[in-house]
Design a protein around this motif. Structure first.
Motif, mmCIF file in Angstrom:
data_model
loop_
_atom_site.group_PDB
_atom_site.id
_atom_site.type_symbol
_atom_site.label_atom_id
_atom_site.label_comp_id
_atom_site.label_asym_id
_atom_site.label_seq_id
_atom_site.Cartn_x
_atom_site.Cartn_y
_atom_site.Cartn_z
ATOM 1 N N ARG A 16 0.831 -1.410 -0.085
ATOM 2 C CA ARG A 16 0.129 0.054 -0.160
ATOM 3 C C ARG A 16 1.036 1.240 0.203
ATOM 4 N NH1 ARG A 16 -1.530 4.116 2.834
ATOM 5 N NH2 ARG A 16 -0.192 3.623 4.485
ATOM 6 N N LYS A 17 1.824 1.007 0.858
ATOM 7 C CA LYS A 17 2.813 2.282 1.028
ATOM 8 C C LYS A 17 3.532 2.711 -0.381
ATOM 9 C CE LYS A 17 3.329 2.574 6.166
ATOM 10 N NZ LYS A 17 4.266 2.100 7.024
ATOM 11 N N LYS A 18 4.165 1.543 -0.796
ATOM 12 C CA LYS A 18 4.604 1.683 -2.300
ATOM 13 C C LYS A 18 3.895 2.139 -3.462
ATOM 14 C CE LYS A 18 8.448 0.669 -2.545
ATOM 15 N NZ LYS A 18 9.620 1.578 -2.243
ATOM 16 N N MET A 19 2.638 1.653 -3.600
ATOM 17 C CA MET A 19 1.803 2.171 -4.414
ATOM 18 C C MET A 19 1.414 3.676 -4.292
ATOM 19 S SD MET A 19 1.802 0.098 -6.692
ATOM 20 C CE MET A 19 0.313 0.546 -7.594
ATOM 21 N N GLU A 20 1.172 4.052 -3.022
ATOM 22 C CA GLU A 20 0.831 5.388 -2.947
ATOM 23 C C GLU A 20 2.145 6.185 -3.144
ATOM 24 O OE1 GLU A 20 -1.956 6.646 0.733
ATOM 25 O OE2 GLU A 20 0.163 6.731 1.636
ATOM 26 N N GLU A 21 3.258 5.880 -2.806
ATOM 27 C CA GLU A 21 4.486 6.544 -3.010
ATOM 28 C C GLU A 21 4.604 6.676 -4.541
ATOM 29 O OE1 GLU A 21 9.066 5.353 -2.857
ATOM 30 O OE2 GLU A 21 8.024 5.248 -0.715
ATOM 31 N N GLU A 29 -2.343 10.883 -8.356
ATOM 32 C CA GLU A 29 -3.352 10.708 -7.157
ATOM 33 C C GLU A 29 -4.620 11.199 -7.878
ATOM 34 O OE1 GLU A 29 -0.351 12.611 -6.523
ATOM 35 O OE2 GLU A 29 -0.328 12.635 -4.446
ATOM 36 N N LYS A 30 -4.531 12.520 -8.548
ATOM 37 C CA LYS A 30 -6.052 12.874 -9.036
ATOM 38 C C LYS A 30 -6.687 11.799 -10.006
ATOM 39 C CE LYS A 30 -3.405 15.368 -12.797
ATOM 40 N NZ LYS A 30 -2.258 16.157 -12.665
ATOM 41 N N LEU A 82 -2.240 -4.988 -7.212
ATOM 42 C CA LEU A 82 -1.728 -3.718 -6.892
ATOM 43 C C LEU A 82 -2.996 -2.641 -7.053
ATOM 44 C CD1 LEU A 82 1.904 -3.916 -8.307
ATOM 45 C CD2 LEU A 82 1.260 -3.987 -5.845
ATOM 46 N N TYR A 83 -3.800 -2.985 -7.990
ATOM 47 C CA TYR A 83 -4.882 -2.024 -8.267
ATOM 48 C C TYR A 83 -5.855 -2.093 -7.014
ATOM 49 C CZ TYR A 83 -3.886 0.282 -12.841
ATOM 50 O OH TYR A 83 -3.597 0.669 -13.641
ATOM 51 N N SER A 88 -8.692 -0.345 -2.394
ATOM 52 C CA SER A 88 -9.141 -0.417 -1.097
ATOM 53 C C SER A 88 -8.604 0.950 -0.306
ATOM 54 C CB SER A 88 -8.673 -1.674 -0.511
ATOM 55 O OG SER A 88 -7.368 -1.957 -0.379
ATOM 56 N N ASN A 89 -7.420 1.446 -0.545
ATOM 57 C CA ASN A 89 -6.838 2.412 0.397
ATOM 58 C C ASN A 89 -7.536 3.808 -0.125
ATOM 59 O OD1 ASN A 89 -4.572 3.796 1.623
ATOM 60 N ND2 ASN A 89 -3.735 4.351 -0.267
#
Length: 117
Positions: A16-21, A29-30, A82-83, A88-89
């Motif tokens: 989750r953190k890696k994908m957010e980064e 993000e948009k 990953l998607y 979920s995030n």
């Protein structure tokens, strides 16, 4: 970004953190709204399905598959995962906790024949 070998203990939170980064570094993000992520994941499920499309039933372990096919399968499975994690995030769902809860619900709904009551 760290190499794969450095990630010995991969878990949903690490991913989750890696994908957010990853998304933040690219200013994506948009675009990562729930509907967009869902549709992207469905597209990846389609790509995953294509791998199996004309193979008929395949045995566990995929013994007759070429290594290249197994690598491709791993890539498409990863895309779906990953998607799902991204979706979920952005929806504020703790996927790990939700999955454990669902396993518990399924165990109640479909009790094991070996389960002693």
């Amino acid at each position: 970004m760290a190499g794969v070998a450095e990630w010995e203990n991969v878990n949903l939170e690490v991913l989750r953190k890696k994908m957010e980064e990853f998304a933040k570094e690219r200013n994506w993000e948009k675009y990562h709204m729930p509907r967009n992520l869902l549709l992207a994941m469905v597209g990846e499920v389609g790509e995953l399905s294509e791998i199996f499309q004309w193979k008929g039933e395949v045995p566990k372990g995929l013994q007759n598959w070429e290594e290249e096919e197994k690598v491709h399968l791993g890539e498409e499975l990863s895309d779906v995962l990953l998607y799902l994690i991204q979706l979920s995030n952005v929806c504020g769902v703790d996927l790990g906790k939700a999955a454990l809860r669902k396993i518990g619900l399924n165990a109640t709904k479909y009790p094991s024949k070996n389960h002693h009551q």
